[in-house]
Enzyme design. Sequence first.
Site, PDB file in Angstrom:
ATOM      1  N   LYS A   9     -57.781  55.094  49.421  1.00  0.00           N
ATOM      2  CA  LYS A   9     -58.962  55.640  50.065  1.00  0.00           C
ATOM      3  C   LYS A   9     -59.624  54.589  50.955  1.00  0.00           C
ATOM      4  CE  LYS A   9     -59.941  57.830  45.640  1.00  0.00           C
ATOM      5  NZ  LYS A   9     -60.861  57.771  44.483  1.00  0.00           N
TER       6      LYS A   9
ATOM      7  N   LYS B  70     -56.571  38.535  53.943  1.00  0.00           N
ATOM      8  CA  LYS B  70     -56.873  37.328  53.157  1.00  0.00           C
ATOM      9  C   LYS B  70     -55.577  36.518  53.060  1.00  0.00           C
ATOM     10  CE  LYS B  70     -59.267  39.592  49.603  1.00  0.00           C
ATOM     11  NZ  LYS B  70     -59.839  39.646  48.254  1.00  0.00           N
TER      12      LYS B  70
ATOM     13  N   ASP C 149     -53.982  41.620  50.846  1.00  0.00           N
ATOM     14  CA  ASP C 149     -54.388  40.591  49.877  1.00  0.00           C
ATOM     15  C   ASP C 149     -53.121  39.874  49.402  1.00  0.00           C
ATOM     16  OD1 ASP C 149     -56.319  39.352  48.139  1.00  0.00           O
ATOM     17  OD2 ASP C 149     -55.695  40.684  46.534  1.00  0.00           O
TER      18      ASP C 149
HETATM   19  P1  IMP Z   1     -52.427  43.816  47.997  1.00  0.00           P
HETATM   20  O1  IMP Z   1     -52.791  42.791  46.934  1.00  0.00           O
HETATM   21  O2  IMP Z   1     -52.189  43.148  49.340  1.00  0.00           O
HETATM   22  O3  IMP Z   1     -51.299  44.662  47.555  1.00  0.00           O
HETATM   23  O4  IMP Z   1     -53.700  44.724  48.179  1.00  0.00           O
HETATM   24  C1  IMP Z   1     -53.802  45.858  47.428  1.00  0.00           C
HETATM   25  C2  IMP Z   1     -55.071  46.611  47.561  1.00  0.00           C
HETATM   26  O5  IMP Z   1     -56.030  45.953  46.761  1.00  0.00           O
HETATM   27  C3  IMP Z   1     -55.735  46.723  48.925  1.00  0.00           C
HETATM   28  O6  IMP Z   1     -55.218  47.726  49.747  1.00  0.00           O
HETATM   29  C4  IMP Z   1     -57.145  47.058  48.479  1.00  0.00           C
HETATM   30  O7  IMP Z   1     -57.261  48.428  48.195  1.00  0.00           O
HETATM   31  C5  IMP Z   1     -57.280  46.243  47.213  1.00  0.00           C
HETATM   32  N1  IMP Z   1     -58.002  44.969  47.485  1.00  0.00           N
HETATM   33  C6  IMP Z   1     -57.504  43.750  47.733  1.00  0.00           C
HETATM   34  N2  IMP Z   1     -58.472  42.838  47.922  1.00  0.00           N
HETATM   35  C7  IMP Z   1     -59.621  43.530  47.816  1.00  0.00           C
HETATM   36  C8  IMP Z   1     -61.005  43.160  47.945  1.00  0.00           C
HETATM   37  O8  IMP Z   1     -61.402  42.002  48.206  1.00  0.00           O
HETATM   38  N3  IMP Z   1     -61.898  44.163  47.743  1.00  0.00           N
HETATM   39  C9  IMP Z   1     -61.545  45.449  47.453  1.00  0.00           C
HETATM   40  N4  IMP Z   1     -60.281  45.834  47.350  1.00  0.00           N
HETATM   41  C10 IMP Z   1     -59.334  44.887  47.537  1.00  0.00           C
END
Ligand code: IMP
Length: 184
Positions: A46, A135, A106
């Site tokens: 979302k 990030k 992330d």
């Molecule tokens: P990934 O760790 O790159 O797979 O990120 C996965 C998901 O984690 C992202 O699409 C966000 O929905 C959530 N996410 C990562 N970092 C944050 C943050 O700082 N705030 C809120 N959601 C986050």
Amino acid sequence: MQGINKGERIEVMITADQLKVRIKELAEQINKDYEGTPLTIVCTLKGAIFFMTDLARELSPGLEIDFFKASSYGDGTVSSGKVELDMQPTFELKDRNILIIEDIIDSGHTIAFLRDFIAKNHHPASVKVVTLLDKPSRRAVEVPPCEYTGFSIPDEFVIGYGLDYAQKYRNLPFIGILRFEEDI
Ligand code: IMP
Ligand code: MG
């Protein structure tokens, strides 16, 4: 400002005006790159929905909009690395030019999974990614750099403008850092 739960504080990182200016710049770049090419955007639910609606309003007409939803199960603010798809795009994406709309990269697990999923299952003409936030210091897997990035940010847990903490705070009009009492 005070958060909704005891011990939570929110610090503004990116204001609503800064978001607006940057999203307009991103849209201009995307319009230029896809000039004369039909484009299908696939928004991740979302978190990316606020970003998608503001970006899409600045994109050239003729755009198609679809959605998918991935979850990476983990506890609290850390991704587990195991990504599952909860909702598939409904369009035929074969031979289309796809732009995935993400809220934040992330660890990189989600975007790695989504790029791979679209490429393997839908055989599109092209796949690119636009993410509002990145990030880079948090990467756990190597992923190709996003074609379009709104803001590169430090390792902070952020909320607002679609991003949540336990499903709350998505409706804040800015990006804020969520701080908990122990680290204040
Ligand atoms: P990934 O760790 O790159 O797979 O990120 C996965 C998901 O984690 C992202 O699409 C966000 O929905 C959530 N996410 C990562 N970092 C944050 C943050 O700082 N705030 C809120 N959601 C986050
Ligand atoms: Mg997301």
